[in-house]
Design a protein around this motif. Structure first.
Motif, short mmCIF file in Angstrom:
data_model
loop_
_atom_site.label_atom_id
_atom_site.label_comp_id
_atom_site.label_asym_id
_atom_site.label_seq_id
_atom_site.Cartn_x
_atom_site.Cartn_y
_atom_site.Cartn_z
N ASP A 219 62.28 61.13 61.51
CA ASP A 219 62.40 59.68 61.66
C ASP A 219 62.83 59.35 63.09
OD1 ASP A 219 63.21 57.07 61.67
OD2 ASP A 219 64.60 57.24 59.99
N PRO A 220 61.95 58.67 63.87
CA PRO A 220 62.32 58.39 65.25
C PRO A 220 63.44 57.36 65.30
CG PRO A 220 60.26 57.29 64.70
CD PRO A 220 60.66 58.07 63.48
N PHE A 223 69.44 60.43 64.22
CA PHE A 223 69.89 61.71 64.76
C PHE A 223 71.18 62.20 64.13
CE2 PHE A 223 72.90 59.74 67.82
CZ PHE A 223 72.40 58.45 67.85
N ARG A 226 70.93 65.98 63.30
CA ARG A 226 71.12 66.79 64.49
C ARG A 226 72.60 66.90 64.84
NH1 ARG A 226 69.28 64.93 70.19
NH2 ARG A 226 71.25 63.86 69.97
N TYR A 255 65.10 74.85 57.97
CA TYR A 255 63.93 74.37 58.69
C TYR A 255 64.39 73.34 59.69
CZ TYR A 255 59.14 72.79 59.52
OH TYR A 255 57.93 72.48 60.10
N GLN A 258 62.03 72.21 66.45
CA GLN A 258 62.27 72.89 67.72
C GLN A 258 62.62 71.90 68.83
OE1 GLN A 258 59.80 73.36 70.58
NE2 GLN A 258 58.72 71.54 69.84
N HIS A 296 63.90 78.72 60.49
CA HIS A 296 62.48 78.52 60.79
C HIS A 296 62.35 77.27 61.64
CE1 HIS A 296 58.12 78.87 59.69
NE2 HIS A 296 58.16 77.63 60.12
N LYS A 297 61.78 77.44 62.84
CA LYS A 297 61.65 76.27 63.72
C LYS A 297 60.40 75.48 63.37
CE LYS A 297 62.16 78.85 67.42
NZ LYS A 297 62.01 79.22 68.81
N GLY A 298 60.58 74.18 63.25
CA GLY A 298 59.43 73.30 63.01
C GLY A 298 58.71 73.06 64.32
N ALA A 299 57.36 73.07 64.29
CA ALA A 299 56.62 73.01 65.54
C ALA A 299 56.15 71.59 65.88
CB ALA A 299 55.43 73.97 65.48
N GLY A 300 56.75 70.61 65.22
CA GLY A 300 56.41 69.24 65.60
C GLY A 300 55.32 68.64 64.74
N ALA A 301 55.70 68.19 63.56
CA ALA A 301 54.78 67.46 62.68
C ALA A 301 55.67 66.69 61.72
CB ALA A 301 53.85 68.39 61.93
N VAL A 303 55.01 65.08 59.07
CA VAL A 303 54.72 65.29 57.64
C VAL A 303 55.42 66.53 57.11
CG1 VAL A 303 52.59 66.64 57.88
CG2 VAL A 303 52.86 65.10 55.93
N CYS A 304 55.80 67.46 57.98
CA CYS A 304 56.48 68.68 57.53
C CYS A 304 57.88 68.41 57.01
CB CYS A 304 56.53 69.72 58.65
SG CYS A 304 54.95 70.51 58.88
N ALA A 313 54.68 75.08 55.53
CA ALA A 313 54.97 75.48 56.91
C ALA A 313 55.85 76.73 56.93
CB ALA A 313 55.65 74.33 57.65
N GLN B 22 56.30 80.90 64.18
CA GLN B 22 57.45 81.26 65.01
C GLN B 22 56.99 82.07 66.24
OE1 GLN B 22 60.43 79.80 63.88
NE2 GLN B 22 58.82 78.96 62.57
N LEU B 25 55.33 79.73 68.63
CA LEU B 25 56.35 78.92 69.33
C LEU B 25 57.00 79.71 70.46
CD1 LEU B 25 58.29 76.95 66.54
CD2 LEU B 25 57.04 75.98 68.48
N TYR B 60 50.11 71.25 64.93
CA TYR B 60 51.47 70.98 65.37
C TYR B 60 51.50 70.53 66.82
CZ TYR B 60 52.98 73.43 61.15
OH TYR B 60 53.19 73.81 59.85
N ALA B 62 53.76 70.90 69.11
CA ALA B 62 54.45 71.72 70.12
C ALA B 62 53.49 72.57 70.93
CB ALA B 62 55.49 72.61 69.44
N CYS B 117 61.43 60.39 69.79
CA CYS B 117 62.88 60.40 69.70
C CYS B 117 63.49 61.67 70.26
CB CYS B 117 63.42 60.18 68.30
SG CYS B 117 65.16 59.71 68.32
#
Ligand SMILES: Cc1cc2nc3c(=O)[nH]c(=O)nc-3n(C[C@H](O)[C@H](O)[C@H](O)COP(=O)(O)O)c2cc1C
Lengths: 639, 160
Positions: A219-220, A223, A226, A255, A258, A296-301, A303-304, A313, B22, B25, B60, B62, B117
């Motif tokens: 959600d932009p 935070f 975080r 999850y 990143q 597990h790093k999320g790669a930017g999506a 919907v994930c 993912a 991973q 990445l 993705y 990234a 963000c």
């Protein structure tokens, strides 16, 4: 040999740590959360270290980088313990004075204290600042009491006591029962009862089960997750281990996106510390319970963040949602029962087990217990993280804690729930904020983003903004979401660029109904919310855009023009020098003129023109059209 | 990219196909984009078809399948920044660099991306240039910020 292998060794370690750290020793705590780091906290911490070193005070005074206390607006924040003197917006240049005046001479540096805008008086202690005073910081409070990279600090504030209690004094069923009694509901959006999901997994036939932390926070404008995972990662781990014990899982996943490198770093460090001390791994605290965690790093999506997509993912594939006739609690990662909860949900678990369900349930409303952290951002005086009991009114959050709208502007609306949520107008400011009330008002709680908007925010543009975001983030698997959002966005783009037609509003409503009814996952099902809620409360703004090509908030660029009032212009040259498009001509003693063809409508001239002159006019609708027309007709006269 | 480096990354993840994202990445982090040879190596070692790797690389945000410029400009388009005028900031960056989000200029000087963000909403609107935050930025200041980076003059974080 690990140092913590039983309840006794845990308590012994805790006592040792407390003995070592005398609470009366002066300590300089600097927020090292991402917000303060962005405003220069690392340089401030380094300056303190150098200053203490040069004065030979390193042994007598400790420096600590803490988690985010939430008052991001005034970062970098420095708190001097034990007196809790709070200095705001501290720069490296202030450091020598703080050390000399406050730490050596025991005096205050008045100019760095918070000034109460209501009374004009200065406030010394952090807890007395209205922003903090009106909160109930059950979860966030710990952030500023510990070094986010230190297990010892977490142990000193009763860390892992709840884990010892759960593993050694309670059965998994008793843990589940306590969570049920607390009535804890998920903080990631839906508000689903936590115990029900846990029980469903626990009762599933398959003995291999997983527990997962959702720290995707897509959600932009939100935070809080975080801040928690960066600031107090052990509390999330502790909650996760307790949950795993209740569910009967021996493997957990975190999850985390990143885009939050500090969160990834701190949570990985916490896992290593816990493994080394025996708080993760085999036979935790001598209970016979084994549990391991992987990041597990999320790669930017976006919907994930959705449960089934997140689990896909985790398996190492593109995160597309799937139909959930069978809940992920029964068939999740690799088709095994998987419990997924949000970061803040997990953070509540140790508190409930340690202090009891009754303690937890004293906060909140009948249907929604406990507190919720909101990220209060946008056009608000005190931007930051705000933790309040469920049921507090929006007005209290915006006015009392947030300090109202800056620059004398008028409040227009607050957007909650992120891209799936909606806008709540001024007339509903007394709404009590919890899952159910927000949904009734046509919005939703979501993960707790709260974006405040003033008279300069265009509500049609906000709807367009969210749909643009969602169009980009829709995974494209199902047609109603992929095409519905795209078509709605097309209509909104037309409206905000002056190409709207009669009938567009009805078309939007029609598209919204189909998208809600037929999409596969909640991304599509809730995507029309930003449109529907702004239509509900701000329909007249849509009509102004469509009928009069007028943006009442002066936000939609295509409908704007900037013009310099020849009678008011003092030829000071400020706008000419600031214009990034070099579209303003003029000289000393010569009235300035905007070249409408070069002008990109960025509004810089309007904001830099000294308010005493007020010579730059912002126009929309017919007035803007006529200015653009006349100016383009006679370029020679102005050149 | 050295194949030894790629092998090291794959080994770190024990060569498991479930660690594909991973691994990718880590390569992206190390190299700033995903060269074809690197992906070939990953495909071979993990026994994963290239179609799946390409699916992930394009799904993705990234990942990048093309090289990046010397300076990475990220304009935050989060909601808080949006209501504080991020679109005008982005428009100005585009005008000045001549590239759109996702693009790199022909001299390989700048790559431009929008991000949803950065989580420092109190500073909005925010531009992140080579990892450094420039907060409360208005369109009029952007030219200076962009010029400074090439001369290594980019100062510490700027706030109001
Ligand atoms: C498109 C989409 C994005 C989501 N993003 C997040 C997210 O970033 N973080 C989160 O905790 N939940 C997110 N959710 C909600 C999750 O699907 C899930 O309900 C939640 O993690 C469950 O945890 P809770 O019961 O503790 O709230 C998202 C849902 C949807 C449909």
């Amino acid at each position: 040999m690990c140092r913590i292998c039983s309840a006794e060794t845990l308590e012994k370690t805790r006592q040792e740590i407390r003995l070592r750290s005398d609470p009366s020793t002066p300590c300089i705590a600097v927020c090292a959360g991402a917000g303060c780091l962005a405003s220069g906290a690392a340089e401030v911490i380094a300056a303190f270290e150098v200053e203490l070193e040069s004065r030979g005070l390193t042994a007598a005074i400790t420096t600590r980088g803490t988690g985010c206390p939430g008052f991001c607006e005034r970062g970098p924040i420095v708190v001097i313990h034990p007196q809790e003197i709070c200095y705001l917006q501290v720069k490296p240049a202030d450091v020598a004075e703080i050390v000399a005046t406050t730490l050596v001479d025991k005096q205050l540096v008045e100019r760095l204290l918070y000034v109460d805008p209501a009374t004009g008086s200065k406030i010394t202690r952090e807890a007395d600042i209205p922003f903090y005073k009106n909160q109930q910081r059950n979860i966030l409070g710990a952030n500023s009491r510990i070094d986010s990279k230190s297990l010892d600090d977490y142990l000193a504030i009763d860390g892992y006591a709840a884990l010892a209690k759960a593993l050694l004094q309670m059965s998994p069923d008793q843990v589940l029962e306590e969570i049920k009694r607390s009535n804890l509901r998920g903080r990631g959006g839906g508000g689903f009862p936590v115990w029900r999901k846990w029980a469903e997994s626990r009762n599933a036939a398959d003995p291999t089960r997983y527990v997962i932390v959702n720290a995707d926070e897509g959600d932009p404008g939100a935070f809080m997750d975080r801040a928690l995972i960066e600031g107090n990662p052990h509390s999330i781990l502790e909650g996760l281990i307790i949950g795993a014990y209740a569910v009967g899982a021996h493997q957990g996943f975190i999850y985390v996106r990143q885009e939050y490198p500090l969160a990834v770093e701190n949570v990985n460090l916490a896992i290593r510390q816990a493994e080394k001390s025996g708080l993760l791994g085999n036979d935790i605290l001598g209970s016979g319970f084994d549990f391991r965690v992987q990041v597990h790093k999320g790669a930017g999506a976006f919907v994930c963040g959705e449960s089934s997509a997140l689990m896909t993912a985790l398996e190492g594939r593109a995160g597309e949602p799937r139909p959930k006739y069978i809940h992920t609690a029964v068939k999740g990662v690799w088709d095994k029962p998987s419990v997924l909860n949000n970061v803040e949900t997990w953070a509540n678990v140790p508190l409930i087990i340690h202090q009891s369900a009754d303690w937890f349930a004293q906060f909140g409303t009948a249907g929604c217990k406990g507190t919720k952290i909101f990220s209060l951002v946008g056009k608000i005086t005190n931007t930051g993280l705000v933790e309040v009991p469920m049921g507090v009114s929006l007005r209290q959050i915006v006015e009392q804690i947030g300090g109202g709208i800056p620059a004398g502007k008028r409040f227009k609306a607050v957007q909650t729930g992120g891209p799936s949520g909606g806008c709540i107008p001024a007339s509903q400011l007394d709404l009590k904020v919890d899952f159910d009330e927000l949904t009734k008002a046509g919005s939703m709680m979501g993960s707790g983003g709260m974006i405040v908007m003033d008279e300069d925010t265009c509500m049609v543009d906000i709807a367009r903004y969210f749909l643009n975001f969602l169009q980009d983030e829709s995974c494209g698997k199902c047609t109603p979401c992929r095409e519905g959002i795209r078509q709605m966005l097309k209509v909104l783009n037309d409206i905000t660029t002056g190409k709207g037609h009669e009938g567009d509003i009805e078309l939007l409503e029609d598209l919204a109904a189909t998208t809600i009814g037929a999409s596969l996952c909640a991304l599509g099902k809730s995507a029309p919310n930003p449109v529907l809620s702004t239509l509900k409360y701000f329909r007249h703004e849509y009509e102004e855009h469509i009928k009069n090509k007028n943006c009442p908030a002066y936000a939609c660029k295509s409908l704007l023009a900037f013009n310099i009032d020849a009678d008011k212009c003092k030829a000071c040259g400020t706008c000419r020098r600031s214009c990034p498009a070099a579209a303003i001509s003029g000289a000393k003693q010569q009235v300035h003129v905007v070249d409408q063809q070069k002008c990109t409508r960025c509004g810089t001239c309007f904001s830099v023109c000294p308010s005493a002159f007020g010579a730059v006019q912002r126009l929309s609708g017919a007035a803007a059209a006529s200015v653009s027309a006349t100016m383009t007709l006679a370029p020679e006269e102005t050149g | 990219m050295e194949s030894a480096t790629i092998d090291q990354i794959i080994d770190k993840h024990r060569g498991e196909a479930s660690s594909l994202i991973q691994i990718m990445l880590d390569i992206q982090g190390e190299h700033h984009w995903l060269p074809r040879e690197a992906l070939d190596r990953v495909s071979e070692r993990l026994q994963v078809p290239m179609s799946r790797i390409k699916h992930i690389a394009t799904f993705y945000k990234a990942f990048s399948l093309v090289p990046k410029g010397r300076h990475e400009v990220h304009v935050c388009m989060g909601t808080a920044c949006h209501v504080r005028g991020a679109q005008r900031v982005l428009d100005t960056v585009q005008d000045l660099t001549g590239i759109s989000p996702g693009e790199t200029d022909p001299e390989m000087k700048f790559s431009l991306e929008t991000v949803n963000c950065l989580g420092c909403c109190a500073l909005g609107p925010v531009v992140e240039l080579d990892g450094k935050h420039h907060g409360n930025i208005d369109p009029g200041q952007i030219a200076t910020v962009l010029e400074n980076c090439e001369q290594g003059k980019s100062q510490g974080p700027t706030t109001r």
